[in-house]
Design a protein around this motif. Sequence first.
Motif, PDB file in Angstrom:
ATOM      1  N   ALA A  82      19.073  -2.064  -1.457  1.00 50.93           N
ATOM      2  CA  ALA A  82      18.291  -3.158  -0.890  1.00 50.93           C
ATOM      3  C   ALA A  82      16.999  -2.642  -0.273  1.00 50.93           C
ATOM      4  CB  ALA A  82      19.113  -3.899   0.149  1.00 50.93           C
ATOM      5  N   LEU A  83      17.060  -1.509   0.389  1.00 51.63           N
ATOM      6  CA  LEU A  83      15.867  -0.912   0.987  1.00 51.63           C
ATOM      7  C   LEU A  83      14.886  -0.477  -0.098  1.00 51.63           C
ATOM      8  CD1 LEU A  83      14.642  -0.134   3.698  1.00 51.63           C
ATOM      9  CD2 LEU A  83      15.683   2.113   3.439  1.00 51.63           C
ATOM     10  N   THR A  84      15.392   0.079  -1.173  1.00 54.21           N
ATOM     11  CA  THR A  84      14.535   0.492  -2.290  1.00 54.21           C
ATOM     12  C   THR A  84      13.834  -0.713  -2.915  1.00 54.21           C
ATOM     13  OG1 THR A  84      16.004   2.341  -2.750  1.00 54.21           O
ATOM     14  CG2 THR A  84      14.507   1.695  -4.508  1.00 54.21           C
ATOM     15  N   VAL A  85      14.574  -1.797  -3.100  1.00 58.23           N
ATOM     16  CA  VAL A  85      13.985  -3.011  -3.673  1.00 58.23           C
ATOM     17  C   VAL A  85      12.909  -3.565  -2.738  1.00 58.23           C
ATOM     18  CG1 VAL A  85      14.482  -5.420  -4.236  1.00 58.23           C
ATOM     19  CG2 VAL A  85      15.969  -3.612  -5.088  1.00 58.23           C
ATOM     20  N   ALA A  86      13.185  -3.575  -1.438  1.00 63.39           N
ATOM     21  CA  ALA A  86      12.217  -4.097  -0.477  1.00 63.39           C
ATOM     22  C   ALA A  86      10.944  -3.251  -0.461  1.00 63.39           C
ATOM     23  CB  ALA A  86      12.842  -4.152   0.907  1.00 63.39           C
ATOM     24  N   VAL A  87      11.097  -1.929  -0.501  1.00 59.09           N
ATOM     25  CA  VAL A  87       9.931  -1.044  -0.495  1.00 59.09           C
ATOM     26  C   VAL A  87       9.136  -1.201  -1.790  1.00 59.09           C
ATOM     27  CG1 VAL A  87       9.221   1.379  -0.536  1.00 59.09           C
ATOM     28  CG2 VAL A  87      10.903   0.591   1.144  1.00 59.09           C
ATOM     29  N   ALA A  88       9.819  -1.323  -2.906  1.00 56.90           N
ATOM     30  CA  ALA A  88       9.136  -1.494  -4.186  1.00 56.90           C
ATOM     31  C   ALA A  88       8.373  -2.820  -4.227  1.00 56.90           C
ATOM     32  CB  ALA A  88      10.136  -1.425  -5.331  1.00 56.90           C
ATOM     33  N   ALA A  89       8.985  -3.866  -3.688  1.00 62.48           N
ATOM     34  CA  ALA A  89       8.302  -5.166  -3.661  1.00 62.48           C
ATOM     35  C   ALA A  89       7.077  -5.113  -2.759  1.00 62.48           C
ATOM     36  CB  ALA A  89       9.265  -6.244  -3.194  1.00 62.48           C
ATOM     37  N   ALA A  90       7.196  -4.472  -1.613  1.00 64.78           N
ATOM     38  CA  ALA A  90       6.054  -4.354  -0.706  1.00 64.78           C
ATOM     39  C   ALA A  90       4.934  -3.541  -1.350  1.00 64.78           C
ATOM     40  CB  ALA A  90       6.496  -3.709   0.604  1.00 64.78           C
ATOM     41  N   LEU A  91       5.293  -2.510  -2.068  1.00 66.30           N
ATOM     42  CA  LEU A  91       4.293  -1.691  -2.757  1.00 66.30           C
ATOM     43  C   LEU A  91       3.583  -2.491  -3.844  1.00 66.30           C
ATOM     44  CD1 LEU A  91       4.631   1.491  -1.958  1.00 66.30           C
ATOM     45  CD2 LEU A  91       4.569   1.724  -4.423  1.00 66.30           C
ATOM     46  N   ALA A  92       4.341  -3.291  -4.588  1.00 66.37           N
ATOM     47  CA  ALA A  92       3.748  -4.109  -5.645  1.00 66.37           C
ATOM     48  C   ALA A  92       2.794  -5.149  -5.067  1.00 66.37           C
ATOM     49  CB  ALA A  92       4.853  -4.785  -6.458  1.00 66.37           C
ATOM     50  N   VAL A  93       3.194  -5.782  -3.971  1.00 70.25           N
ATOM     51  CA  VAL A  93       2.330  -6.783  -3.343  1.00 70.25           C
ATOM     52  C   VAL A  93       1.067  -6.113  -2.802  1.00 70.25           C
ATOM     53  CG1 VAL A  93       2.145  -8.350  -1.375  1.00 70.25           C
ATOM     54  CG2 VAL A  93       4.175  -8.408  -2.830  1.00 70.25           C
ATOM     55  N   GLY A  94       1.217  -4.954  -2.195  1.00 71.98           N
ATOM     56  CA  GLY A  94       0.056  -4.232  -1.674  1.00 71.98           C
ATOM     57  C   GLY A  94      -0.904  -3.819  -2.778  1.00 71.98           C
ATOM     58  N   ALA A  95      -0.362  -3.362  -3.889  1.00 76.36           N
ATOM     59  CA  ALA A  95      -1.217  -2.975  -5.017  1.00 76.36           C
ATOM     60  C   ALA A  95      -1.945  -4.186  -5.589  1.00 76.36           C
ATOM     61  CB  ALA A  95      -0.372  -2.314  -6.100  1.00 76.36           C
ATOM     62  N   ALA A  96      -1.246  -5.308  -5.694  1.00 77.89           N
ATOM     63  CA  ALA A  96      -1.888  -6.516  -6.220  1.00 77.89           C
ATOM     64  C   ALA A  96      -3.004  -6.984  -5.295  1.00 77.89           C
ATOM     65  CB  ALA A  96      -0.847  -7.620  -6.400  1.00 77.89           C
ATOM     66  N   LEU A  97      -2.765  -6.973  -4.003  1.00 80.52           N
ATOM     67  CA  LEU A  97      -3.805  -7.383  -3.057  1.00 80.52           C
ATOM     68  C   LEU A  97      -4.990  -6.417  -3.086  1.00 80.52           C
ATOM     69  CD1 LEU A  97      -1.678  -8.554   0.003  1.00 80.52           C
ATOM     70  CD2 LEU A  97      -2.890  -9.956  -1.663  1.00 80.52           C
ATOM     71  N   GLY A  98      -4.718  -5.133  -3.258  1.00 82.45           N
ATOM     72  CA  GLY A  98      -5.795  -4.157  -3.354  1.00 82.45           C
ATOM     73  C   GLY A  98      -6.646  -4.361  -4.592  1.00 82.45           C
ATOM     74  N   ILE A  99      -6.003  -4.667  -5.712  1.00 79.60           N
ATOM     75  CA  ILE A  99      -6.747  -4.909  -6.953  1.00 79.60           C
ATOM     76  C   ILE A  99      -7.614  -6.156  -6.817  1.00 79.60           C
ATOM     77  CG2 ILE A  99      -6.462  -5.607  -9.367  1.00 79.60           C
ATOM     78  CD1 ILE A  99      -4.043  -3.698  -9.450  1.00 79.60           C
ATOM     79  N   VAL A 100      -7.059  -7.206  -6.218  1.00 76.45           N
ATOM     80  CA  VAL A 100      -7.835  -8.432  -6.014  1.00 76.45           C
ATOM     81  C   VAL A 100      -9.025  -8.170  -5.095  1.00 76.45           C
ATOM     82  CG1 VAL A 100      -7.749 -10.729  -4.966  1.00 76.45           C
ATOM     83  CG2 VAL A 100      -5.946 -10.008  -6.525  1.00 76.45           C
ATOM     84  N   ALA A 101      -8.830  -7.368  -4.063  1.00 78.54           N
ATOM     85  CA  ALA A 101      -9.923  -7.060  -3.139  1.00 78.54           C
ATOM     86  C   ALA A 101     -11.026  -6.275  -3.841  1.00 78.54           C
ATOM     87  CB  ALA A 101      -9.393  -6.271  -1.950  1.00 78.54           C
TER      88      ALA A 101
END
Length: 50
Positions: free
Chosen positions: A8-27
């Motif tokens: 569960a912790l791995t999934v949460a960290v992976a999801a947070a990383l994906a969201v952060g990468a997407a927001l960075g690309i949009v920025a």
Amino acid sequence: MSRLLAAALTVAVAAALAVGAALGIVAVLDATPEQPNTPLITYEQAGQGG
């Protein structure tokens, strides 16, 4: 139970990383200036040329 917690912790960290990468690309895409939309080729309109 610890394996389930680790998964569960791995999934949460992976999801947070994906969201952060997407927001960075949009920025980055929003920071780049818009390019002018000028056509490379122009055609004469019918009835205007010789």
